[in-house]
Design a protein around this motif. Structure first.
Motif, PDB file in Angstrom:
ATOM      1  N   LEU A 109       0.864  -1.175   0.000  1.00  0.00           N
ATOM      2  CA  LEU A 109       0.000   0.000   0.000  1.00  0.00           C
ATOM      3  C   LEU A 109       0.905   1.231   0.000  1.00  0.00           C
ATOM      4  O   LEU A 109       1.478   1.594   1.025  1.00  0.00           O
ATOM      5  CB  LEU A 109      -0.935   0.008   1.210  1.00  0.00           C
ATOM      6  N   VAL A 110       1.068   1.843  -1.166  1.00  0.00           N
ATOM      7  CA  VAL A 110       1.989   2.963  -1.327  1.00  0.00           C
ATOM      8  C   VAL A 110       1.180   4.206  -1.685  1.00  0.00           C
ATOM      9  O   VAL A 110       0.617   4.282  -2.787  1.00  0.00           O
ATOM     10  CB  VAL A 110       3.034   2.664  -2.427  1.00  0.00           C
ATOM     11  N   PRO A 111       1.069   5.175  -0.801  1.00  0.00           N
ATOM     12  CA  PRO A 111       0.356   6.410  -1.158  1.00  0.00           C
ATOM     13  C   PRO A 111       1.178   7.224  -2.145  1.00  0.00           C
ATOM     14  O   PRO A 111       2.410   7.120  -2.210  1.00  0.00           O
ATOM     15  CB  PRO A 111       0.209   7.132   0.194  1.00  0.00           C
ATOM     16  N   ALA A 112       0.504   8.044  -2.929  1.00  0.00           N
ATOM     17  CA  ALA A 112       1.148   8.883  -3.938  1.00  0.00           C
ATOM     18  C   ALA A 112       0.731  10.336  -3.714  1.00  0.00           C
ATOM     19  O   ALA A 112      -0.427  10.619  -3.402  1.00  0.00           O
ATOM     20  CB  ALA A 112       0.777   8.427  -5.342  1.00  0.00           C
ATOM     21  N   TYR A 113       1.689  11.250  -3.870  1.00  0.00           N
ATOM     22  CA  TYR A 113       1.458  12.675  -3.675  1.00  0.00           C
ATOM     23  C   TYR A 113       1.911  13.424  -4.919  1.00  0.00           C
ATOM     24  O   TYR A 113       3.032  13.242  -5.391  1.00  0.00           O
ATOM     25  CB  TYR A 113       2.211  13.197  -2.443  1.00  0.00           C
ATOM     26  N   GLY A 114       1.030  14.272  -5.429  1.00  0.00           N
ATOM     27  CA  GLY A 114       1.343  15.084  -6.586  1.00  0.00           C
ATOM     28  C   GLY A 114       1.877  16.447  -6.197  1.00  0.00           C
ATOM     29  O   GLY A 114       2.192  16.729  -5.031  1.00  0.00           O
ATOM     30  N   TYR A 115       1.969  17.323  -7.180  1.00  0.00           N
ATOM     31  CA  TYR A 115       2.575  18.644  -6.982  1.00  0.00           C
ATOM     32  C   TYR A 115       1.811  19.473  -5.961  1.00  0.00           C
ATOM     33  O   TYR A 115       2.414  20.229  -5.203  1.00  0.00           O
ATOM     34  CB  TYR A 115       2.619  19.360  -8.337  1.00  0.00           C
ATOM     35  N   SER A 152      12.975  17.436 -11.630  1.00  0.00           N
ATOM     36  CA  SER A 152      12.069  18.570 -11.826  1.00  0.00           C
ATOM     37  C   SER A 152      10.679  18.162 -11.368  1.00  0.00           C
ATOM     38  O   SER A 152      10.304  16.994 -11.453  1.00  0.00           O
ATOM     39  CB  SER A 152      12.041  19.010 -13.297  1.00  0.00           C
ATOM     40  N   TYR A 153       9.938  19.145 -10.873  1.00  0.00           N
ATOM     41  CA  TYR A 153       8.570  18.886 -10.429  1.00  0.00           C
ATOM     42  C   TYR A 153       7.656  18.638 -11.631  1.00  0.00           C
ATOM     43  O   TYR A 153       7.805  19.248 -12.687  1.00  0.00           O
ATOM     44  CB  TYR A 153       8.026  20.069  -9.630  1.00  0.00           C
ATOM     45  N   THR A 154       6.720  17.749 -11.468  1.00  0.00           N
ATOM     46  CA  THR A 154       5.700  17.498 -12.483  1.00  0.00           C
ATOM     47  C   THR A 154       4.419  18.181 -12.015  1.00  0.00           C
ATOM     48  O   THR A 154       3.710  17.657 -11.158  1.00  0.00           O
ATOM     49  CB  THR A 154       5.477  15.996 -12.690  1.00  0.00           C
ATOM     50  N   TYR A 155       4.156  19.338 -12.553  1.00  0.00           N
ATOM     51  CA  TYR A 155       2.986  20.113 -12.123  1.00  0.00           C
ATOM     52  C   TYR A 155       1.797  19.799 -13.034  1.00  0.00           C
ATOM     53  O   TYR A 155       1.947  19.299 -14.153  1.00  0.00           O
ATOM     54  CB  TYR A 155       3.293  21.615 -12.141  1.00  0.00           C
ATOM     55  N   ASP A 156       0.625  20.105 -12.547  1.00  0.00           N
ATOM     56  CA  ASP A 156      -0.614  19.906 -13.291  1.00  0.00           C
ATOM     57  C   ASP A 156      -1.002  21.203 -14.004  1.00  0.00           C
ATOM     58  O   ASP A 156      -0.774  22.303 -13.497  1.00  0.00           O
ATOM     59  CB  ASP A 156      -1.742  19.474 -12.362  1.00  0.00           C
ATOM     60  N   ILE A 157      -1.582  21.052 -15.169  1.00  0.00           N
ATOM     61  CA  ILE A 157      -2.073  22.191 -15.955  1.00  0.00           C
ATOM     62  C   ILE A 157      -3.591  22.108 -16.014  1.00  0.00           C
ATOM     63  O   ILE A 157      -4.156  21.070 -16.363  1.00  0.00           O
ATOM     64  CB  ILE A 157      -1.477  22.176 -17.369  1.00  0.00           C
ATOM     65  N   PHE A 158      -4.239  23.203 -15.622  1.00  0.00           N
ATOM     66  CA  PHE A 158      -5.696  23.268 -15.586  1.00  0.00           C
ATOM     67  C   PHE A 158      -6.187  24.205 -16.688  1.00  0.00           C
ATOM     68  O   PHE A 158      -5.500  25.161 -17.055  1.00  0.00           O
ATOM     69  CB  PHE A 158      -6.184  23.767 -14.226  1.00  0.00           C
ATOM     70  N   SER A 159      -7.353  23.927 -17.182  1.00  0.00           N
ATOM     71  CA  SER A 159      -7.975  24.778 -18.204  1.00  0.00           C
ATOM     72  C   SER A 159      -9.314  25.280 -17.679  1.00  0.00           C
ATOM     73  O   SER A 159     -10.015  24.579 -16.942  1.00  0.00           O
ATOM     74  CB  SER A 159      -8.162  23.999 -19.509  1.00  0.00           C
ATOM     75  N   ILE A 160      -9.665  26.497 -18.077  1.00  0.00           N
ATOM     76  CA  ILE A 160     -10.914  27.117 -17.656  1.00  0.00           C
ATOM     77  C   ILE A 160     -11.579  27.719 -18.883  1.00  0.00           C
ATOM     78  O   ILE A 160     -10.903  28.260 -19.775  1.00  0.00           O
ATOM     79  CB  ILE A 160     -10.659  28.204 -16.576  1.00  0.00           C
ATOM     80  N   SER A 161     -12.863  27.561 -18.956  1.00  0.00           N
ATOM     81  CA  SER A 161     -13.624  28.129 -20.079  1.00  0.00           C
ATOM     82  C   SER A 161     -14.970  28.607 -19.553  1.00  0.00           C
ATOM     83  O   SER A 161     -15.584  27.965 -18.704  1.00  0.00           O
ATOM     84  CB  SER A 161     -13.813  27.092 -21.193  1.00  0.00           C
ATOM     85  N   GLY A 162     -15.372  29.731 -20.010  1.00  0.00           N
ATOM     86  CA  GLY A 162     -16.649  30.294 -19.590  1.00  0.00           C
ATOM     87  C   GLY A 162     -17.021  31.464 -20.481  1.00  0.00           C
ATOM     88  O   GLY A 162     -16.320  31.804 -21.451  1.00  0.00           O
ATOM     89  N   GLU A 163     -18.089  32.115 -20.145  1.00  0.00           N
ATOM     90  CA  GLU A 163     -18.572  33.238 -20.941  1.00  0.00           C
ATOM     91  C   GLU A 163     -17.654  34.435 -20.757  1.00  0.00           C
ATOM     92  O   GLU A 163     -17.521  34.968 -19.662  1.00  0.00           O
ATOM     93  CB  GLU A 163     -19.996  33.592 -20.544  1.00  0.00           C
ATOM     94  N   GLY A 164     -16.983  34.811 -21.819  1.00  0.00           N
ATOM     95  CA  GLY A 164     -16.073  35.948 -21.770  1.00  0.00           C
ATOM     96  C   GLY A 164     -14.739  35.654 -21.141  1.00  0.00           C
ATOM     97  O   GLY A 164     -13.949  36.578 -20.908  1.00  0.00           O
ATOM     98  N   ASN A 165     -14.447  34.399 -20.831  1.00  0.00           N
ATOM     99  CA  ASN A 165     -13.172  34.081 -20.173  1.00  0.00           C
ATOM    100  C   ASN A 165     -12.755  32.681 -20.585  1.00  0.00           C
ATOM    101  O   ASN A 165     -13.581  31.813 -20.884  1.00  0.00           O
ATOM    102  CB  ASN A 165     -13.303  34.172 -18.659  1.00  0.00           C
TER     103      ASN A 165
END
Length: 267
Positions: A109-115, A152-165
């Motif tokens: 049982l090995v837990p994993a931790y991200g950026y 090097s750190y492996t970071y996550d990339i997030f995307s956002i979409s909405g009205e006018g943004n």
């Protein structure tokens, strides 16, 4: 009637940070020939494929290493005849070795931790952390490797979409932490038994018994490492008038606003 054609092409992929990564060379030799077939004219061509050389390094993916258990045993028997000062004898020797996964190590049982959760790992060095290494390769003594891989750190990339943004953003950390491969322990048990016996007008005998048990560990450099203790990821804290987050999200194109306390301080 044929028309010979010779075409040469070269393609290079160069990254300023790491240098040339790929080289492709092509030599295309073709002959176009018009063939008359039942009052029809068609073109027939012959060509050579393109060849390429890749200088890219294989990427590193964090994985779980299963600890192994080794068992080795050696037995030697030396019987003979004892007469005066002579001792004619012969010996028999045999060895047995086995490498296997112990019953306690078949399920892990090995837990994993991200950026975003590096600070929650704490001192659990058996946990898996998400990071990468540039120019990862196997260590060897001959020829010597001048440099080890750069983590090097492996970071996550997030995307956002909405009205006018819309757009993309990622998390940034304002601290310097300590990351490493997860801790694994392999066990080795060795034993040796030797028996010596001679009989005649005199009798002599002897025995030699050796046993050894060792544990080899692979993982973070903790002992005598001055950077191990200070390089601890900061956890999120909160007070009555401000909160300090472990990470701060922003778009990569936006210039950060650093404070004297931390880049992750949110007023």
């Amino acid at each position: 009637m044929g028309m010979p054609l010779l075409d040469y092409s070269s393609t290079r992929l160069i990254i300023p940070r790491s240098g040339i990564r790929e080289l492709q060379l092509g030599l295309n030799s073709s002959v176009l020939q018009k063939v008359h077939d039942q009052s029809k004219i068609r073109d027939v061509g012959y060509g050579l494929p393109m060849a390429g050389i890749s200088f890219a390094w294989s990427t590193y993916t964090p994985g779980i290493s299963i600890p192994m258990t080794n068992y080795n045993f050696t037995f030697t028997a030396k019987p003979g005849f004892e007469y005066a000062v002579s001792h004619p004898d012969f010996y028999l020797a045999g060895s047995y070795g086995r490498e296997y996964i112990a019953a306690d190590d078949t399920a892990m049982l090995v837990p994993a931790y991200g950026y975003l959760n590096f600070q929650n790992r704490g001192s659990a060095w058996s946990a898996l952390t998400d990071f990468n290494r540039e120019k990862e390769m196997e260590y060897r003594e001959t020829p010597a490797i001048p440099n080890i891989a750069v983590p090097s750190y492996t970071y996550d990339i997030f995307s956002i979409s909405g009205e006018g943004n819309g757009g993309m953003f990622r998390a940034y950390r304002g601290d310097i932490g300590f990351i490493a491969d997860h801790l694994t322990s392999s066990k080795t048990t060795t034993g040796k038994l030797s028996i010596d016996f001679g009989a005649g007008n005199l009798v002599h005998g002897g025995t030699d018994l050796n046993a050894n048990y060792s544990v080899s560990q692979a993982g973070p450099w903790l002992a005598e490492n001055p950077c191990a203790t200070p390089s601890i990821f900061a956890k999120a804290t909160a007070t009555s008038n401000r909160s300090i987050s472990a990470t701060r999200e922003r778009r990569p194109s936006i210039r950060p606003l650093f404070t004297t306390r931390s880049a992750a301080t949110i007023p």
